[in-house]
Design an enzyme around this catalytic site. Structure first.
Site, PDB file in Angstrom:
ATOM      1  N   LYS A  98      -6.199  -5.293 -10.433  1.00  0.00           N
ATOM      2  CA  LYS A  98      -4.793  -4.948 -10.143  1.00  0.00           C
ATOM      3  C   LYS A  98      -4.327  -5.681  -8.895  1.00  0.00           C
ATOM      4  CE  LYS A  98      -3.819  -0.960  -7.889  1.00  0.00           C
ATOM      5  NZ  LYS A  98      -3.030  -1.146  -6.660  1.00  0.00           N
ATOM      6  N   ASN A  99      -5.162  -5.673  -7.849  1.00  0.00           N
ATOM      7  CA  ASN A  99      -4.728  -6.208  -6.548  1.00  0.00           C
ATOM      8  C   ASN A  99      -4.850  -7.721  -6.436  1.00  0.00           C
ATOM      9  OD1 ASN A  99      -4.071  -3.636  -5.912  1.00  0.00           O
ATOM     10  ND2 ASN A  99      -5.812  -3.269  -4.563  1.00  0.00           N
ATOM     11  N   CYS A 120       3.445   5.764   2.435  1.00  0.00           N
ATOM     12  CA  CYS A 120       3.012   6.432   1.201  1.00  0.00           C
ATOM     13  C   CYS A 120       1.992   7.483   1.613  1.00  0.00           C
ATOM     14  CB  CYS A 120       2.413   5.411   0.232  1.00  0.00           C
ATOM     15  SG  CYS A 120       0.848   4.787   0.816  1.00  0.00           S
ATOM     16  N   ARG A 179       2.004   2.315   6.570  1.00  0.00           N
ATOM     17  CA  ARG A 179       2.075   1.007   5.901  1.00  0.00           C
ATOM     18  C   ARG A 179       3.159   0.097   6.523  1.00  0.00           C
ATOM     19  NH1 ARG A 179      -0.396   1.999   0.812  1.00  0.00           N
ATOM     20  NH2 ARG A 179      -0.819  -0.223   0.720  1.00  0.00           N
ATOM     21  N   PRO A 180       3.055  -0.249   7.786  1.00  0.00           N
ATOM     22  CA  PRO A 180       4.070  -1.112   8.413  1.00  0.00           C
ATOM     23  C   PRO A 180       4.054  -2.526   7.832  1.00  0.00           C
ATOM     24  CG  PRO A 180       2.192  -0.851   9.845  1.00  0.00           C
ATOM     25  CD  PRO A 180       1.966   0.084   8.700  1.00  0.00           C
ATOM     26  N   ASP A 209       5.097  -5.266  10.007  1.00  0.00           N
ATOM     27  CA  ASP A 209       5.356  -6.132  11.173  1.00  0.00           C
ATOM     28  C   ASP A 209       4.627  -7.474  11.102  1.00  0.00           C
ATOM     29  OD1 ASP A 209       3.126  -4.245  11.483  1.00  0.00           O
ATOM     30  OD2 ASP A 209       2.774  -5.304  13.354  1.00  0.00           O
ATOM     31  N   ASP A 223     -10.525   1.368  -0.346  1.00  0.00           N
ATOM     32  CA  ASP A 223     -10.101   1.919  -1.641  1.00  0.00           C
ATOM     33  C   ASP A 223     -11.206   2.703  -2.318  1.00  0.00           C
ATOM     34  OD1 ASP A 223      -7.886  -0.822  -2.580  1.00  0.00           O
ATOM     35  OD2 ASP A 223      -7.698   0.838  -1.178  1.00  0.00           O
ATOM     36  N   ARG A 280      -1.550   4.220 -12.271  1.00  0.00           N
ATOM     37  CA  ARG A 280      -1.160   2.998 -11.548  1.00  0.00           C
ATOM     38  C   ARG A 280      -2.335   2.017 -11.452  1.00  0.00           C
ATOM     39  NH1 ARG A 280       0.139   3.980  -5.989  1.00  0.00           N
ATOM     40  NH2 ARG A 280       0.303   1.712  -6.106  1.00  0.00           N
TER      41      ARG A 280
END
Ligand code: EPZ
Length: 419
Positions: A22-23, A117, A122-123, A125, A306, A398
């Site tokens: 997926k990633n 989330c 989850r920035p 920058d 994960d 997902r």
């Protein structure tokens, strides 16, 4: 609302096919926007997140078509859009990966802010720091971000943290920039390498992916590809390895590179599992009692965050005390409250979970709060005594395709019911 109903205590035996990552698929689909000719991808998993990314590509004008058996056709020649709508971006933060390819091709890009989330703030920058360094003008609006650049120019960019998404966005931005870009302290994940290999197959010049320094020589345009095969999903593979470890029995995974799972295989051996591998398969069996282990999550090549929830679930049944330290995200232990309802004995102190192993978990009704936390509940339920009902399956859908079919095929008693 659908529920997974699992009757635990059955040993898993047999073979499980591992699908495409997926990633890796998500950044590669975003990368298709950089192509000037059609691309065909192979080994594409059928997941909710992939469907969301395809909706986004279609919205931007690219044509996509499923060719069957994991093959996907993407024609970017109709791609004109530059504004990603909130209703799509809010569904999946990885939508943010289109920011740079849209900017590189259209000269401007507007994406709703992905927001946080369940697992953290989850920035973004580092994504913006890099794009600014390449010459982009950035405007923060209320709930969205807009970047503009006539032509991006190569530059040296240091990432304060080896962010996977920031590395992927910057590699894609640099492919069509003028001159050379060097990204230091970048992410080294296999999915970053797969993206770089895909872009190079289109004619890009990306060197050093998989190390902490990537050099990209900008080119005028990228072509297409008749069939690029996406790597196997190491996180899906690690999930099924954990399921085999926690239930005992013996399974073989087909379609994953064990080199992508070194820290995970090391921890499985420490837990008491026996492993055998080839370039594309991993066999696991566990007959001895589970030993406690200590795990610290780190950017690749460290233990992947994960798989932290999934291995915490395994440790909840290991003899002794396991110390699980989560260093990547700030809120990735929420699932432990649901494990505790199954009888797990886990104490959270800051970013550390002290897991006091118990002899038995008990089936009950539990709720998935996020993708990998939900997978942890599945793993726990497979080993628990009695029946577990897991709600909020949209999180699981997902990231895991055919989850119940794959587990049923190796002997698990698992069904999806509509409550
Ligand atoms: C990717 O997310 C994965 N998602 C995540 O998988 C994975 O957990 C994560 O990498 C870490 O391996 C995809 O690839 C689609 P990061 P990403 O940017 O890119 C901080 C799953 O379950 N950070 O490497 O968003 C951030 O706060 C998902 O499949 C900044 O500070 O992860 C976090 O603490 C969940 N500034 C750390 O870096 C930034 O600009 C890691 O984030 C960006 C990130």
């Amino acid at each position: 609302m659908d529920q997974l109903v699992i009757s635990g205590g059955r040993q898993l035996k047999g073979t499980i096919p591992i699908y495409g990552a997926k990633n890796a698929t998500l950044p590669i689909l975003a990368g298709c926007l950089l192509a000037s000719e059609p691309v065909t991808l192979e080994n594409v998993p059928d997941l909710e997140d992939i469907r969301t990314m395809l909706e986004l590509l279609n919205y931007l004008g690219a044509e996509t078509r499923h060719l069957g058996s994991g093959r996907l056709y993407v024609d970017p020649r109709g791609f004109r859009g530059w504004d990603a709508p909130y209703e799509l971006v809010r569904k999946m933060r990885a939508s943010f990966l289109i920011l740079a390819p849209v900017l590189a091709v259209q000269g401007r890009s507007r994406v709703s802010l992905p927001g946080g989330c369940a697992i953290g703030s989850r920035p973004i920058d580092l994504h913006l720091k890099g794009l600014r360094a390449l010459g982009a003008k950035i405007r923060m609006g209320y709930g969205f971000i807009e970047v503009q650049a006539e032509k991006l120019k190569g530059e040296e960019v240091y990432l304060d943290y080896p962010s996977v998404g920031a590395t992927e966005n910057l590699v894609m931005a640099a492919c069509l920039a003028e001159g050379k870009t060097v990204i230091t302290n970048c992410a080294q994940e296999p999915e970053v390498v797969d993206l770089a290999n895909f872009l190079n197959s289109l004619g890009a010049k990306v060197r050093g992916a998989g190390s902490d320094r990537i050099e990209i020589e900008g080119v005028a345009a990228l072509g297409g590809h008749p069939g690029y095969r996406i790597i196997g999903d190491r996180i899906e593979a690690g999930t099924y390895l954990a399921a085999a470890a926690v239930t005992g029995g013996e399974i073989e995974l087909v379609g994953v590179d064990p080199a992508h799972l070194r820290p995970v295989l090391a921890k499985l051996r420490e837990l008491g599992a026996e492993l055998a591998e080839t370039d594309t398969t991993i066999k696991i069996r566990r007959s001895r009692r589970l030993n406690s282990v200590d795990i610290t999550t780190l950017p690749y090549p460290g233990f992947p965050t994960d798989l932290q929830p999934i291995f915490t679930a395994v440790c909840s049944l290991a003899g002794g005390v396991s110390v699980i330290r989560e260093t990547v995200f700030e809120n990735r232990f929420r699932f432990t409250s649901e494990l505790a309802r199954m009888g797990a004995n886990i104490k959270i102190e800051g970013n550390v979970a002290l897991v006091y192993g118990v002899s038995t978990l008990y089936g009950t009704e539990v709720t998935a709060f996020d993708l990998r936390g939900g997978a942890a509940l599945v793993v726990a339920a497979l080993a628990a005594r009695g029946t577990t009902k897991i709600s909020c399956l949209h999180h699981l859908d997902r990231g895991y395709a055919d989850l119940e079919q794959k587990l049923r095929a190796v002997g698990a008693e698992i069904t999806r019911v509509t409550a």
